[in-house]
Design a protein around this motif. Structure first.
Motif, PDB file in Angstrom:
ATOM      1  N   LEU A 187      -6.256  13.375  -4.347  1.00  0.00           N
ATOM      2  CA  LEU A 187      -6.611  12.141  -3.507  1.00  0.00           C
ATOM      3  C   LEU A 187      -8.235  12.444  -2.744  1.00  0.00           C
ATOM      4  O   LEU A 187      -8.201  13.393  -2.136  1.00  0.00           O
ATOM      5  CB  LEU A 187      -5.452  11.915  -2.359  1.00  0.00           C
ATOM      6  CG  LEU A 187      -5.782  10.780  -1.453  1.00  0.00           C
ATOM      7  CD1 LEU A 187      -5.687   9.430  -2.067  1.00  0.00           C
ATOM      8  CD2 LEU A 187      -4.778  10.793  -0.288  1.00  0.00           C
ATOM      9  N   SER A 188      -8.671  11.524  -2.631  1.00  0.00           N
ATOM     10  CA  SER A 188     -10.113  11.684  -1.990  1.00  0.00           C
ATOM     11  C   SER A 188      -9.977  10.118  -1.153  1.00  0.00           C
ATOM     12  O   SER A 188      -9.916   8.971  -1.879  1.00  0.00           O
ATOM     13  CB  SER A 188     -11.267  11.352  -3.019  1.00  0.00           C
ATOM     14  OG  SER A 188     -11.147  12.743  -3.776  1.00  0.00           O
ATOM     15  N   ILE A 189     -10.483  10.176   0.056  1.00  0.00           N
ATOM     16  CA  ILE A 189     -10.759   9.071   0.908  1.00  0.00           C
ATOM     17  C   ILE A 189     -12.080   9.219   1.635  1.00  0.00           C
ATOM     18  O   ILE A 189     -12.380  10.530   2.101  1.00  0.00           O
ATOM     19  CB  ILE A 189      -9.604   9.053   1.863  1.00  0.00           C
ATOM     20  CG1 ILE A 189      -8.268   9.038   1.261  1.00  0.00           C
ATOM     21  CG2 ILE A 189      -9.967   7.830   2.837  1.00  0.00           C
ATOM     22  CD1 ILE A 189      -7.165   9.012   2.169  1.00  0.00           C
ATOM     23  N   MET A 233     -14.178   4.428   0.338  1.00  0.00           N
ATOM     24  CA  MET A 233     -13.999   4.800  -1.004  1.00  0.00           C
ATOM     25  C   MET A 233     -12.454   5.411  -1.118  1.00  0.00           C
ATOM     26  O   MET A 233     -12.214   6.289  -0.161  1.00  0.00           O
ATOM     27  CB  MET A 233     -14.771   5.910  -1.502  1.00  0.00           C
ATOM     28  CG  MET A 233     -14.661   6.617  -2.874  1.00  0.00           C
ATOM     29  SD  MET A 233     -13.511   7.916  -3.136  1.00  0.00           S
ATOM     30  CE  MET A 233     -14.790   8.968  -1.989  1.00  0.00           C
ATOM     31  N   VAL A 234     -11.474   5.210  -2.064  1.00  0.00           N
ATOM     32  CA  VAL A 234     -10.342   5.760  -2.167  1.00  0.00           C
ATOM     33  C   VAL A 234     -10.087   6.150  -3.628  1.00  0.00           C
ATOM     34  O   VAL A 234     -10.430   5.150  -4.561  1.00  0.00           O
ATOM     35  CB  VAL A 234      -9.110   4.797  -1.508  1.00  0.00           C
ATOM     36  CG1 VAL A 234      -7.770   5.504  -2.011  1.00  0.00           C
ATOM     37  CG2 VAL A 234      -9.406   4.605  -0.153  1.00  0.00           C
ATOM     38  N   SER A 235      -9.832   7.046  -4.012  1.00  0.00           N
ATOM     39  CA  SER A 235      -9.603   7.529  -5.434  1.00  0.00           C
ATOM     40  C   SER A 235      -8.630   8.589  -5.540  1.00  0.00           C
ATOM     41  O   SER A 235      -8.359   9.270  -4.690  1.00  0.00           O
ATOM     42  CB  SER A 235     -11.041   8.030  -6.150  1.00  0.00           C
ATOM     43  OG  SER A 235     -11.308   9.270  -5.509  1.00  0.00           O
ATOM     44  N   TYR A 236      -8.046   8.611  -6.722  1.00  0.00           N
ATOM     45  CA  TYR A 236      -6.732   9.573  -6.833  1.00  0.00           C
ATOM     46  C   TYR A 236      -6.992  10.197  -8.499  1.00  0.00           C
ATOM     47  O   TYR A 236      -6.897   9.079  -9.298  1.00  0.00           O
ATOM     48  CB  TYR A 236      -5.502   9.188  -7.032  1.00  0.00           C
ATOM     49  CG  TYR A 236      -4.360  10.054  -6.917  1.00  0.00           C
ATOM     50  CD1 TYR A 236      -4.061  10.835  -5.867  1.00  0.00           C
ATOM     51  CD2 TYR A 236      -3.668  10.223  -8.265  1.00  0.00           C
ATOM     52  CE1 TYR A 236      -3.011  11.701  -5.823  1.00  0.00           C
ATOM     53  CE2 TYR A 236      -2.622  11.220  -8.195  1.00  0.00           C
ATOM     54  CZ  TYR A 236      -2.411  11.652  -7.044  1.00  0.00           C
ATOM     55  OH  TYR A 236      -1.518  12.923  -7.225  1.00  0.00           O
ATOM     56  N   THR A 237      -7.237  11.246  -8.651  1.00  0.00           N
ATOM     57  CA  THR A 237      -7.309  11.956  -9.996  1.00  0.00           C
ATOM     58  C   THR A 237      -6.103  12.640 -10.311  1.00  0.00           C
ATOM     59  O   THR A 237      -5.470  13.288  -9.854  1.00  0.00           O
ATOM     60  CB  THR A 237      -8.468  13.092  -9.977  1.00  0.00           C
ATOM     61  OG1 THR A 237      -9.672  12.438  -9.170  1.00  0.00           O
ATOM     62  CG2 THR A 237      -8.573  13.524 -11.381  1.00  0.00           C
ATOM     63  N   SER A 291     -15.340  12.295   5.133  1.00  0.00           N
ATOM     64  CA  SER A 291     -14.707  12.430   3.794  1.00  0.00           C
ATOM     65  C   SER A 291     -13.502  13.337   3.800  1.00  0.00           C
ATOM     66  O   SER A 291     -13.505  14.027   4.632  1.00  0.00           O
ATOM     67  CB  SER A 291     -15.705  12.895   2.706  1.00  0.00           C
ATOM     68  OG  SER A 291     -16.143  14.200   2.985  1.00  0.00           O
TER      69      SER A 291
END
Length: 208
Positions: free
Chosen positions: A158-160, A203-207, A151
């Motif tokens: 940004l989270s990967i 998983m890829v997310s962006y807050t 992770s």
């Protein structure tokens, strides 16, 4: 009646919790099957619920860049009908239907350099009565799962992450769901759990 204690040791790195309880419940409703997917609630009179629950968690560094969190929990109980008469059949003194007397789960998470991590968990469920007469029981079983992953997080939001895991490593045959007081010529009490199985995810997310 319930009593317990929570204890923190080793600068809060070790936490343990113990609870002891005893309850007498009047007019407990239990499910009775009267047809396909049809159930009614039966007044089970008075039931006894008593036992001990324990849990612990310990976190510490094991080497430079390696941090280990371990946990364990267990419950041991005695659950019985104190007085239960259903249509002239006396079940008083029998074990409470659908409730295992023993449960255990334990596991760990190992955080490693390069944002890698490894987790594993173990579950044990004791045998449990499948009908009010206690003539049919679901067997106890053990399950073991594990997962390794990576992770990455940035303050920008940004989270990967990516992970690969294995469930039911020992390919245990067990009932993931049970149907108490099943009826019919060949009553279906058990719904089997999945055999050993593998999975992976990204998983890829962006807050914002």
């Amino acid at each position: 009646m319930e009593a317990g204690s929570k204890i923190y040791l080793l600068h809060n790195r070790l936490y343990t919790d113990v609870e002891v309880y005893r309850m007498e419940i009047k007019d407990l409703l239990v499910a009775q099957r009267v047809g396909d997917d049809q159930y009614i609630g039966i007044n089970a009179g008075k039931t006894l619920h008593e036992g001990v629950e324990w849990s612990a968690r310990f976190s510490h560094a094991v080497a430079k860049g390696f941090y280990l969190t371990q946990y364990a929990a267990a419950s041991v109980g005695r659950y019985r009908f104190m007085s239960f008469n259903n249509n002239g059949t006396d079940y008083s003194g029998n074990k409470l239907t659908g409730v295992p007397s023993t449960k255990v789960n334990a596991g760990f998470t190992l955080s490693m350099p390069l944002n890698l991590y490894l987790t594993a968990d173990y579950y044990y469920t004791g045998d449990l009565p499948m009908n009010d007469a206690n003539t049919v029981f679901a067997d106890s079983y053990n399950l073991l799962n594990a997962k390794i992953g990576w992770s990455y997080f940035r303050e920008s939001g940004l989270s990967i992450g990516a992970a690969f895991g294995v469930n039911n490593i020992t390919n245990t045959h067990y009932a993931s769901m049970v149907l108490v007081n099943a009826t019919g010529i060949n009553p279906r009490y058990y719904y089997p759990g999945l055999p050993v199985n593998y999975y992976g995810n990204v998983m890829v997310s962006y807050t914002f």
